[in-house]
Scaffold this motif. Structure first.
Motif, mmCIF file in Angstrom:
data_model
loop_
_atom_site.group_PDB
_atom_site.id
_atom_site.type_symbol
_atom_site.label_atom_id
_atom_site.label_comp_id
_atom_site.label_asym_id
_atom_site.label_seq_id
_atom_site.Cartn_x
_atom_site.Cartn_y
_atom_site.Cartn_z
ATOM 1 N N MET A 1 14.942 12.652 0.104
ATOM 2 C CA MET A 1 15.323 11.417 0.629
ATOM 3 C C MET A 1 16.436 11.449 1.322
ATOM 4 O O MET A 1 16.846 10.855 2.330
ATOM 5 N N PHE B 1 10.284 3.300 10.947
ATOM 6 C CA PHE B 1 9.108 3.128 10.330
ATOM 7 C C PHE B 1 7.896 2.913 11.386
ATOM 8 O O PHE B 1 6.718 3.406 11.043
ATOM 9 N N THR C 1 9.164 -4.510 7.234
ATOM 10 C CA THR C 1 10.297 -4.110 6.206
ATOM 11 C C THR C 1 11.234 -5.103 6.040
ATOM 12 O O THR C 1 12.065 -5.094 4.890
ATOM 13 N N THR D 1 15.528 4.607 -0.468
ATOM 14 C CA THR D 1 14.596 5.085 -1.315
ATOM 15 C C THR D 1 13.597 4.226 -1.870
ATOM 16 O O THR D 1 12.364 4.181 -2.067
ATOM 17 N N VAL E 1 11.187 2.698 0.699
ATOM 18 C CA VAL E 1 9.979 3.661 1.131
ATOM 19 C C VAL E 1 8.871 3.508 -0.069
ATOM 20 O O VAL E 1 7.711 3.490 0.091
ATOM 21 N N ASP F 1 5.458 2.070 0.472
ATOM 22 C CA ASP F 1 4.191 3.124 0.439
ATOM 23 C C ASP F 1 3.058 2.592 -0.549
ATOM 24 O O ASP F 1 1.776 2.809 -0.324
ATOM 25 N N VAL G 1 3.117 5.661 4.031
ATOM 26 C CA VAL G 1 4.482 5.677 4.686
ATOM 27 C C VAL G 1 5.255 6.763 4.214
ATOM 28 O O VAL G 1 6.097 7.659 4.734
ATOM 29 N N ALA G 2 5.139 7.213 2.841
ATOM 30 C CA ALA G 2 5.945 8.298 2.243
ATOM 31 C C ALA G 2 5.446 9.678 2.748
ATOM 32 O O ALA G 2 6.341 10.269 3.210
ATOM 33 N N LEU H 1 6.695 10.029 6.225
ATOM 34 C CA LEU H 1 8.219 10.173 6.236
ATOM 35 C C LEU H 1 8.492 11.800 5.959
ATOM 36 O O LEU H 1 9.436 12.235 6.662
#
Length: 489
Positions: free
Chosen positions: A20, A44, A54, A67, A70, A74, A82-83, A86
């Motif tokens: 991260m 994102f 978001t 963090t 995220v 997710d 999402v994670a 990323l």
């Protein structure tokens, strides 16, 4: 899979602080330690290929804030990965930032944060205070300071923390340094550490009684045959007897190689094993359950799963009839091991199978990966089940919500819900990667470690060998600091 998570979400970070931090650094173009909310929203949307809500507009985000966002997104939007996206973004930009959590650049930042009086040196009290803030017992690391009267440069600090990280891998000092830098950036300098306390040592009484149910299924002769599941539970059985004092008479082993129909890992026998395990359990007892075999997913038809899916265990006879009648759903695991666990009884579960991170509906994941595992323990559901599989947004609790629970339940699982567990040949023996890594860690730690330390050591054993990231779930944060099994080994 999130009924319990919504009520009391004990969720440790499933994304490593170092990963991260690298993503954050790539996005933090001005080096301010804060991200503009509009930039976060745009990023994102770009990596996910769709608009992700978001609520970031007009906000500023520190590394801890970012963090947390995220992780929440997710969980809220599993289809958008999402994670995973990323981390793919980070992979595509490899080389743009130093991946070493204990890089000289990070250690220079750490030195500057700690050297608040500008003297150019750090005394031991300042370092002790930082490690206490990281929730590390000073007694575990004090010997590492003996040759350092004081630290006078970032290079010395780097040498010190690297030596400690190598000597005490279960403490994850490298990741904690990155987290500390993130908190410091959010605080605009050295955070308030005046009230920092290391995790309290919990005195554990010897269990009144110890029982274990071990289920290992190789699916011999079937198209889904595996090679290591029986070895898993036999190795675990040996560890329980030799290292933790379990009596063989109090261990029920269900495998295909015993020439005994009552010991076959059929659904009915496993369910009877659940009843045997909990029969007579009372305060002070210790229960242990391991399942090594195939895991799968199917559509939730009851309406109780927020993500529309049930994780399930696949007994030896799971192919003999329709699902869910011939599998064991995560709902039943939850009802058995959480709702059915008497107060004051400790219970440890190990699931060395696919899609197992939230199999007990206790979410406490640590990290994520996105490479396929080799020889996976995933079973494809029947065609009619797979065809009806549905996905959607989950209803999850906001990060940090919830309150501690009273259940003494810990669940180790082979991987995150979006991963597969490896069934591999290790040291010339066919076995599951999680079980191998866990037992190896117990040997390395002398049989005694806190749960979070054991998870860290297990994860390091698998790192760079297998893509899966083991998960640890429990009912409250305090349970992570307890000693595994409550035994001295």
């Amino acid at each position: 899979m999130n009924r319990l998570q919504a009520k009391m979400p004990t969720r440790a970070s499933f994304l490593s602080p170092s990963s991260m931090s690298q993503v954050f650094t790539l996005m933090d173009q001005d080096g301010s330690g804060l991200l503009n909310g509009d930039e976060v929203q745009t990023m994102f949307n770009t990596i996910c290929g769709a608009e992700v809500q978001t609520d970031a507009s007009g906000q500023s985000y520190s590394l801890p804030d970012f963090t947390q966002m995220v992780e929440y997104l997710d969980a809220q939007y599993p289809d958008m990965k999402v994670a995973v996206n990323l981390m793919q973004y980070l992979k595509e930009n490899a080389g743009a930032v130093d991946p070493d959590p204990l890089s000289l650049d990070n250690c220079q930042k750490l030195f500057q944060v700690l050297d608040t009086d500008g003297t150019g040196h750090l005394d031991l009290n300042e370092l002790f205070q930082m490690f206490t803030f990281m929730r590390i017992h000073i007694g575990q690391i004090v010997a590492s300071f003996q040759e350092y009267g004081e630290v006078t440069s970032a290079e010395e600090l780097q040498q010190l923390v690297k030596e400690m990280d190598q000597k005490f891998p279960q403490l994850e000092i490298d990741e904690k340094v990155v987290s500390f830098l993130g908190v410091s950036a959010a605080a605009g300098g050295k955070p308030d550490m005046s009230s920092a306390e290391a995790p309290a040592e919990v005195e554990e009484a010897e269990p009144t009684s110890k029982k274990a149910l071990l289920v290992g299924i190789n699916y011999l002769g079937q198209s889904s045959e595996l090679g290591g599941c029986i070895n898993d539970v036999r190795n675990q059985m040996q560890c329980l007897i030799e290292k933790f004092g379990f009596s063989e008479d109090n261990i029920l082993l269900l495998t295909e190689d015993q020439d005994d129909d009552s010991k076959l890992p059929l659904k009915a026998n496993i369910q009877e094993g659940f009843r045997w395990l909990f029969d007579g359990a009372s305060e002070g007892d210790l229960l242990f359950f391991q399942y090594s075999g195939h895991g799968s997913q199917m559509t939730d038809t009851s309406g109780t799963e927020a993500d529309g899916k049930n994780e399930c265990l696949c007994p030896l006879d799971c192919g003999d009839g329709p699902w869910p009648e011939y599998v064991i759903l995560d709902n039943e695991v939850y009802e058995t091991f959480y709702e059915g666990l008497p107060d004051g009884v400790k219970c440890i579960c190990v699931f060395d199978c696919c899609h197992s991170a939230t199999i007990s509906d206790l979410q406490c994941t640590r990290e994520i990966s996105f490479e396929p595992a080799i020889g996976s323990r995933w079973m494809e559901p029947p065609e009619e089940v797979a065809a009806s599989s549905a996905t959607g947004a989950r209803t999850v609790a906001a990060p940090g919500s919830g309150s501690p629970g009273g259940k003494m339940l810990w669940t180790f699982s082979g991987c995150q819900d979006n991963q597969t567990s490896a069934d591999a040949t290790i040291d010339g023996v066919r076995q599951g990667a999680l079980t191998w890594g866990l037992l190896k860690a117990l040997n390395e730690l002398g049989g005694k470690a806190r749960y979070d330390e054991l998870l860290a050591a297990t994860r390091r054993n698998l790192k760079d060998k297998y893509s899966q990231i083991p998960a640890l779930s429990t009912s409250c944060e305090e349970n992570l600091s307890r000693v595994y099994m409550g035994l001295s080994g």
